[in-house]
Design an enzyme around this catalytic site. Structure first.
Site, short mmCIF file in Angstrom:
data_model
loop_
_atom_site.label_atom_id
_atom_site.label_comp_id
_atom_site.label_asym_id
_atom_site.label_seq_id
_atom_site.Cartn_x
_atom_site.Cartn_y
_atom_site.Cartn_z
N PHE A 124 0.88 -1.17 0.00
CA PHE A 124 0.00 0.00 0.00
C PHE A 124 0.91 1.21 0.00
O PHE A 124 1.78 1.34 0.88
CB PHE A 124 -0.84 -0.06 1.27
CG PHE A 124 -1.80 1.07 1.51
CD1 PHE A 124 -3.13 0.96 1.09
CD2 PHE A 124 -1.42 2.19 2.21
CE1 PHE A 124 -4.05 1.98 1.36
CE2 PHE A 124 -2.33 3.22 2.48
CZ PHE A 124 -3.65 3.10 2.05
N GLY A 132 3.34 12.84 4.65
CA GLY A 132 3.04 11.65 5.45
C GLY A 132 1.69 11.83 6.10
O GLY A 132 0.66 11.34 5.61
N GLU A 365 0.60 3.75 9.66
CA GLU A 365 -0.86 3.83 9.40
C GLU A 365 -1.48 5.04 10.10
O GLU A 365 -2.61 4.99 10.58
CB GLU A 365 -1.56 2.53 9.75
CG GLU A 365 -1.17 1.45 8.76
CD GLU A 365 -2.17 0.34 8.59
OE1 GLU A 365 -3.36 0.57 8.87
OE2 GLU A 365 -1.76 -0.73 8.16
N1 COS Z 1 -13.89 7.56 5.03
C1 COS Z 1 -14.33 8.12 3.89
N2 COS Z 1 -13.97 9.34 3.47
C2 COS Z 1 -13.14 10.04 4.27
C3 COS Z 1 -12.63 9.53 5.48
C4 COS Z 1 -13.05 8.23 5.85
N3 COS Z 1 -12.62 7.65 6.99
N4 COS Z 1 -11.83 10.45 6.05
C5 COS Z 1 -11.82 11.51 5.21
N5 COS Z 1 -12.60 11.26 4.14
C6 COS Z 1 -12.91 12.15 3.02
C7 COS Z 1 -13.56 13.42 3.55
O1 COS Z 1 -14.95 13.24 3.68
C8 COS Z 1 -13.22 14.42 2.45
O2 COS Z 1 -14.08 14.21 1.35
P1 COS Z 1 -14.75 15.46 0.57
O3 COS Z 1 -13.60 16.27 0.04
O4 COS Z 1 -15.55 14.81 -0.51
O5 COS Z 1 -15.55 16.20 1.59
C9 COS Z 1 -11.83 13.97 2.01
O6 COS Z 1 -11.70 12.59 2.42
C10 COS Z 1 -10.75 14.79 2.66
O7 COS Z 1 -10.92 14.72 4.06
P2 COS Z 1 -10.23 15.77 5.03
O8 COS Z 1 -10.55 17.15 4.55
O9 COS Z 1 -10.58 15.41 6.44
O10 COS Z 1 -8.70 15.48 4.71
P3 COS Z 1 -7.39 16.10 5.31
O11 COS Z 1 -6.51 16.46 4.17
O12 COS Z 1 -7.72 17.16 6.32
O13 COS Z 1 -6.71 14.85 6.05
C11 COS Z 1 -6.34 13.16 7.69
C12 COS Z 1 -7.35 14.05 6.96
C13 COS Z 1 -5.30 13.93 8.45
C14 COS Z 1 -7.18 12.34 8.68
C15 COS Z 1 -5.70 12.21 6.65
O14 COS Z 1 -4.85 12.92 5.80
C16 COS Z 1 -4.90 11.09 7.28
O15 COS Z 1 -5.46 10.08 7.72
N6 COS Z 1 -3.56 11.25 7.32
C17 COS Z 1 -2.70 10.16 7.76
C18 COS Z 1 -2.38 9.30 6.60
C19 COS Z 1 -1.84 7.98 7.03
O16 COS Z 1 -2.43 7.28 7.83
N7 COS Z 1 -0.70 7.64 6.47
C20 COS Z 1 -0.09 6.37 6.73
C21 COS Z 1 -0.04 5.64 5.44
S1 COS Z 1 0.12 3.94 5.65
S2 COS Z 1 1.92 3.69 6.37
#
Ligand code: COS
Length: 383
Positions: A124, A132, A365
């Site tokens: 992935f 990140g 993650e």
């Molecule tokens: N399920 C479905 N859709 C989701 C969701 C979820 N759990 N979380 C967010 N979304 C959607 C939002 O609804 C939004 O959609 P719309 O633009 O259509 O409204 C879109 O994704 C963007 O969401 P958001 O504005 O909250 O995004 P951000 O850029 O603020 O980021 C975080 C949100 C910080 C939570 C996200 O970037 C994240 O999880 N970062 C960590 C990444 C990670 O885990 N990396 C490790 C990789 S694996 S080693």
């Protein structure tokens, strides 16, 4: 803990199978995997042969369809034995889940049966050198030309990226749209213009390769796109929401191993003419460690159980499970080293490995800071 009354007969059987394999066949090799960094090929093959690689894959595509809780039970057992092996085991779920979630029938037929048997492993790829936590800030781009995407850029921190037969790669097809411009592509090794870059030298999980990926005018057929253009971020988030409890399960497995080792040592090691376990200072540490492991296991099982029930959103519970279990694992493994004293700081005993391996569960993650952001957003909404 054997008194988990909510587990079904099937789930108990899967846990028991995974425990036997993990303790008899995987644990004896864990110190060597840590020492040499060798890829745990045989261990993964074994997990595949026993059907454990396909727990999350629907039966119609060659899996057992046993679900998320069953997968977490198996992941905990594998992590108890060898965290590095369990990392690749987890990535089989993380890398393959986008195909289950958003793949068309042809994509499912092409990959899922081979992922279910372990004949093929998955990866992935979301993060990049400059993005990140802020995953939507990615720069690796894809431009459509007819029936192909031309991909350029680099990805980073890709677990198993050097060995996977299929990698779910998230790229931007429209940078200005941030999250709404992210698209998911299935990439196979050997594709022209695709190469595996630097192998990271890490603190722990040594047998689990972590690599960079490079794309130079790499052409990926449009048929390899998961879902529609711009749907990639949602696919990534929905996948992570289902995968984060498995990191919690891994953390529980590592912590349980540290607790078990500490109990054994507290019984045997003598100081001041009695076993160190006779001292309240050690007893209280063990009691707190056991309580933390138990509580972590319950939140992990709750989040996984919700996924199995088909809950529409499990992001809150998944982040809580990942966060609590990994913070607990870091504390429990650090305390285990303390109980072992000077011996715990050496490679003669496994607890220093547990401590090194536990650390990553607070980072990958989504860091635990990001998990707290997700939890707080559920509490407060977007302010
Ligand atoms: N399920 C479905 N859709 C989701 C969701 C979820 N759990 N979380 C967010 N979304 C959607 C939002 O609804 C939004 O959609 P719309 O633009 O259509 O409204 C879109 O994704 C963007 O969401 P958001 O504005 O909250 O995004 P951000 O850029 O603020 O980021 C975080 C949100 C910080 C939570 C996200 O970037 C994240 O999880 N970062 C960590 C990444 C990670 O885990 N990396 C490790 C990789 S694996 S080693």
């Amino acid at each position: 803990m054997n008194n988990l009354f909510y587990l079904s007969e099937d789930q108990r059987a899967i846990r028991s199978l995974a425990r036997d394999i993990a303790r008899e066949r995987i644990a004896p090799l864990a110190a060597r995997v840590d020492e040499t960094g060798e890829y745990p090929d045989e261990q993964l093959k074994l997990l595949g042969q026993q059907g454990l690689m396909g727990l999350h894959i629907p039966e119609e595509y060659g899996g057992t369809g046993a679900g998320s809780l069953a997968f977490c039970l198996a992941a905990e057992e594998v992590a108890w034995a060898c965290a590095a092996t369990s990392t690749i085991f987890l990535v089989q779920n993380l890398g393959g889940y986008p195909i289950i979630l958003a793949g068309n029938a042809e994509q499912k037929r092409r990959y899922l049966p081979r992922l279910a048997t372990g004949e093929m492993t998955a990866a992935f790829s979301l993060s990049e050198p400059g993005s990140g936590s802020d995953a939507a800030a990615m720069l690796c781009s894809a431009v459509r030309k007819g029936d192909r995407y031309v991909v350029n850029g680099s990805k980073m921190w890709v677990t198993n990226g050097s060995h996977a037969g299929v990698i779910t790669v998230f790229v931007t097809t429209d940078k200005a749209k941030r999250a709404r411009g992210v698209t998911a592509l299935l990439v196979e090794p050997g594709t022209k213009g695709f190469s595996v870059g630097k192998h990271e030298k890490k603190l722990g999980i040594h047998g689990s390769p972590t690599v960079a990926l490079h794309f130079a005018d790499c052409e990926i057929p449009v048929d390899n796109r998961l879902g529609e253009e711009g749907e990639g971020f949602r696919i990534a988030m929905q996948t992570l929401e289902r995968s984060r409890p498995t990191i919690g399960a891994q953390a529980v497995g590592i912590a349980q191993a540290a607790l078990d080792a500490s109990i054994g040592y507290a019984r045997e090691r003598r100081a001041f003419e009695q076993p160190i376990g006779a001292f309240q200072g050690i007893q209280f540490m063990l009691a707190d460690m056991a309580t933390a492991v138990h509580a972590s296991r319950l939140v992990v099982h709750h989040a996984a159980g919700l996924i199995d029930q088909g809950a529409t959103s499990t992001a809150l519970e998944a982040s809580m499970a990942k966060c609590l279990a990994s913070d607990s694992a870091m504390k429990v493994t650090t305390d285990a080293v303390q109980i072992f004293g000077g011996y715990g700081y050496t490679r003669e005993f496994p607890v220093e490995r547990f401590m090194r391996d536990a650390k990553i569960t607070q980072i990958y993650e989504g860091t635990n800071q990001i998990q707290r952001v997700v939890i707080a957003q559920h509490l407060l909404g977007k302010l």
